[in-house]
Design a protein around this motif. Structure first.
Motif, PDB file in Angstrom:
ATOM      1  N   HIS A   1      -9.718  -6.477  -1.884  1.00  0.00           N
ATOM      2  CA  HIS A   1      -8.911  -5.258  -1.966  1.00  0.00           C
ATOM      3  C   HIS A   1      -8.142  -5.211  -3.283  1.00  0.00           C
ATOM      4  CE1 HIS A   1      -9.147  -3.407   2.130  1.00  0.00           C
ATOM      5  NE2 HIS A   1      -9.626  -4.610   2.417  1.00  0.00           N
TER       6      HIS A   1
ATOM      7  N   GLN B   1     -11.014   0.774   6.083  1.00  0.00           N
ATOM      8  CA  GLN B   1     -11.599  -0.561   6.023  1.00  0.00           C
ATOM      9  C   GLN B   1     -10.696  -1.600   6.674  1.00  0.00           C
ATOM     10  OE1 GLN B   1     -14.696  -1.304   5.168  1.00  0.00           O
ATOM     11  NE2 GLN B   1     -15.008   0.890   4.807  1.00  0.00           N
ATOM     12  N   MET B   2      -9.374  -1.433   6.527  1.00  0.00           N
ATOM     13  CA  MET B   2      -8.451  -2.360   7.178  1.00  0.00           C
ATOM     14  C   MET B   2      -8.521  -2.239   8.687  1.00  0.00           C
ATOM     15  SD  MET B   2      -7.004  -4.628   5.452  1.00  0.00           S
ATOM     16  CE  MET B   2      -5.971  -5.137   6.819  1.00  0.00           C
TER      17      MET B   2
ATOM     18  N   PHE C   1      -3.596  -3.240   0.573  1.00  0.00           N
ATOM     19  CA  PHE C   1      -4.989  -2.921   0.881  1.00  0.00           C
ATOM     20  C   PHE C   1      -5.368  -1.583   0.257  1.00  0.00           C
ATOM     21  CE2 PHE C   1      -2.309  -2.155   4.649  1.00  0.00           C
ATOM     22  CZ  PHE C   1      -2.367  -0.767   4.758  1.00  0.00           C
ATOM     23  N   ALA C   2      -6.660  -1.435  -0.014  1.00  0.00           N
ATOM     24  CA  ALA C   2      -7.161  -0.266  -0.729  1.00  0.00           C
ATOM     25  C   ALA C   2      -7.530   0.879   0.196  1.00  0.00           C
ATOM     26  CB  ALA C   2      -8.377  -0.659  -1.570  1.00  0.00           C
ATOM     27  N   SER C   3      -7.962   0.549   1.425  1.00  0.00           N
ATOM     28  CA  SER C   3      -8.463   1.565   2.341  1.00  0.00           C
ATOM     29  C   SER C   3      -7.965   1.282   3.751  1.00  0.00           C
ATOM     30  CB  SER C   3      -9.998   1.569   2.325  1.00  0.00           C
ATOM     31  OG  SER C   3     -10.517   2.271   3.432  1.00  0.00           O
TER      32      SER C   3
ATOM     33  N   VAL D   1      -5.584  -9.476   4.480  1.00  0.00           N
ATOM     34  CA  VAL D   1      -6.109  -8.455   3.567  1.00  0.00           C
ATOM     35  C   VAL D   1      -6.958  -9.194   2.539  1.00  0.00           C
ATOM     36  CG1 VAL D   1      -5.572  -6.619   1.933  1.00  0.00           C
ATOM     37  CG2 VAL D   1      -4.043  -7.038   3.877  1.00  0.00           C
TER      38      VAL D   1
ATOM     39  N   ASP E   1      -6.772   3.464  -3.056  1.00  0.00           N
ATOM     40  CA  ASP E   1      -7.407   3.309  -4.362  1.00  0.00           C
ATOM     41  C   ASP E   1      -7.647   4.666  -5.032  1.00  0.00           C
ATOM     42  OD1 ASP E   1      -9.266   3.757  -2.310  1.00  0.00           O
ATOM     43  OD2 ASP E   1     -10.915   2.887  -3.453  1.00  0.00           O
TER      44      ASP E   1
ATOM     45  N   SER F   1       0.825  -1.203   0.000  1.00  0.00           N
ATOM     46  CA  SER F   1       0.000   0.000   0.000  1.00  0.00           C
ATOM     47  C   SER F   1       0.862   1.258   0.000  1.00  0.00           C
ATOM     48  CB  SER F   1      -0.946  -0.022   1.202  1.00  0.00           C
ATOM     49  OG  SER F   1      -1.882  -1.075   1.057  1.00  0.00           O
TER      50      SER F   1
END
Length: 307
Positions: free
Chosen positions: A262, A198-199, A193-195, A258, A237, A170
């Motif tokens: 993602h 959210q993680m 991971f994208a967020s 993860v 993202d 990331s």
């Protein structure tokens, strides 16, 4: 006010206080790293490698590189020159609660293919300064610093690859969304991971067995109060939508740390050249161990297009 209303108000106040206190404690636990924990992460990184990989690393002519960040941290990295003359450099990024030694196997792979290798310790990890991790978001600025240092040291014609694992993935993806020098030719992200928001929810449920709401929203506010940046705004993202550099997304289909969703979010966000390698029956950052030869081939095929 009736006795019932007084009791209800007192109960509500006590519940709210307890929730805020729990949120503060969880936020501190998730983001603060002591010196002892940094050393534990270093030992963990070393122990996860094979003896052969660790011996290879120790036999290299390692140079220690440093940079000082705008917020006053001294960051440290290992630089391993290529065995022969080369204009190619890979900058590697390790995962959370680890250290630079975690990426030794991949460093060896790149070095065998004629690359110079730079292996930084992330802020608040390994031998780098700091005690508050940022899950890769502030690290993107640190990696711009490493990129510029590589250009200064190796030369204006250097070709740079960024590659990271988990939090490090990331980190390099977030870096890809910054204004990069033309020297950066490709980015490889394994298990990113994208967020961050959210993680945080996933981590809270999985590791702490606590409800994500309202603890994470409160932690989001705490992050803004303490660092000036909200977790909910730290979207890898969204950052990727500005990336101009080619990106390879690697992810294990059975990743429980993860979730593989993602990888799809990240891949869909990339507007430029992109490739994905989703590995069946594979857990978090285990794609290389699952099938080293195929992993190496995918990596080689991708990089040959841009180097």
């Amino acid at each position: 006010m009736s006795k019932w209303l007084k009791i209800s108000a007192a109960t509500l106040a006590a519940s709210l206080t307890a929730t805020v206190a729990a949120s503060v404690a969880v936020y501190h636990s998730m983001t603060h790293v002591s010196d002892a924990e940094k050393e534990k992460g270093h030992q963990k990184a070393v122990s996860e490698n094979t003896a052969a990989d660790n011996v290879w690393y120790l036999k290299q002519p390692i140079q220690e590189w440093r940079q000082t960040t705008p917020d006053g941290l001294t960051l440290r990295a290992s630089y391993i020159p290529a065995a022969t003359k080369s204009s190619r450099v890979v900058i590697l990024a390790h995962g959370i609660n680890h250290a630079r030694e975690q990426v030794i196997p991949i460093a060896r792979l790149f070095h065998d293919h004629g690359f110079h290798v730079l292996m930084p310790d992330a802020r608040a990890q390994g031998e780098s300064d700091g005690h508050r991790i940022g899950f890769g978001w502030p690290d993107r600025k640190d990696y711009l610093g490493w990129i510029n240092k590589v250009i200064d040291e190796v030369g204006d014609d250097v070709k740079i690859v960024l590659m990271g694992f988990s939090m490090g993935a990331s980190t390099v993806l977030a870096t890809a969304g910054e204004r990069l020098p033309r020297n950066v030719k490709a980015v490889v992200a394994d298990s990113g991971f994208a967020s961050i928001y959210q993680m945080a929810k996933t981590t809270l449920r999985r590791d702490y067995h606590l409800p994500a709401n309202p603890i994470v929203p409160i932690a989001d506010w705490l992050a803004h109060f303490r660092t000036g940046s909200r977790l909910s705004q730290e979207r890898v993202d969204e950052q990727l939508k500005r990336a101009m550099v080619p990106v390879l997304i690697i992810h294990g289909e059975d990743d429980q740390v993860v979730p593989v969703k993602h990888a799809k979010v990240l891949y869909d966000a990339i507007q430029g050249p992109k490739t994905s390698y989703i590995v069946p029956n594979t857990k978090h950052i285990q794609a290389y161990a699952h099938d080293p030869k195929h992993y190496e081939q995918v990596l080689s095929d991708f990089l040959e297009q841009y180097l």
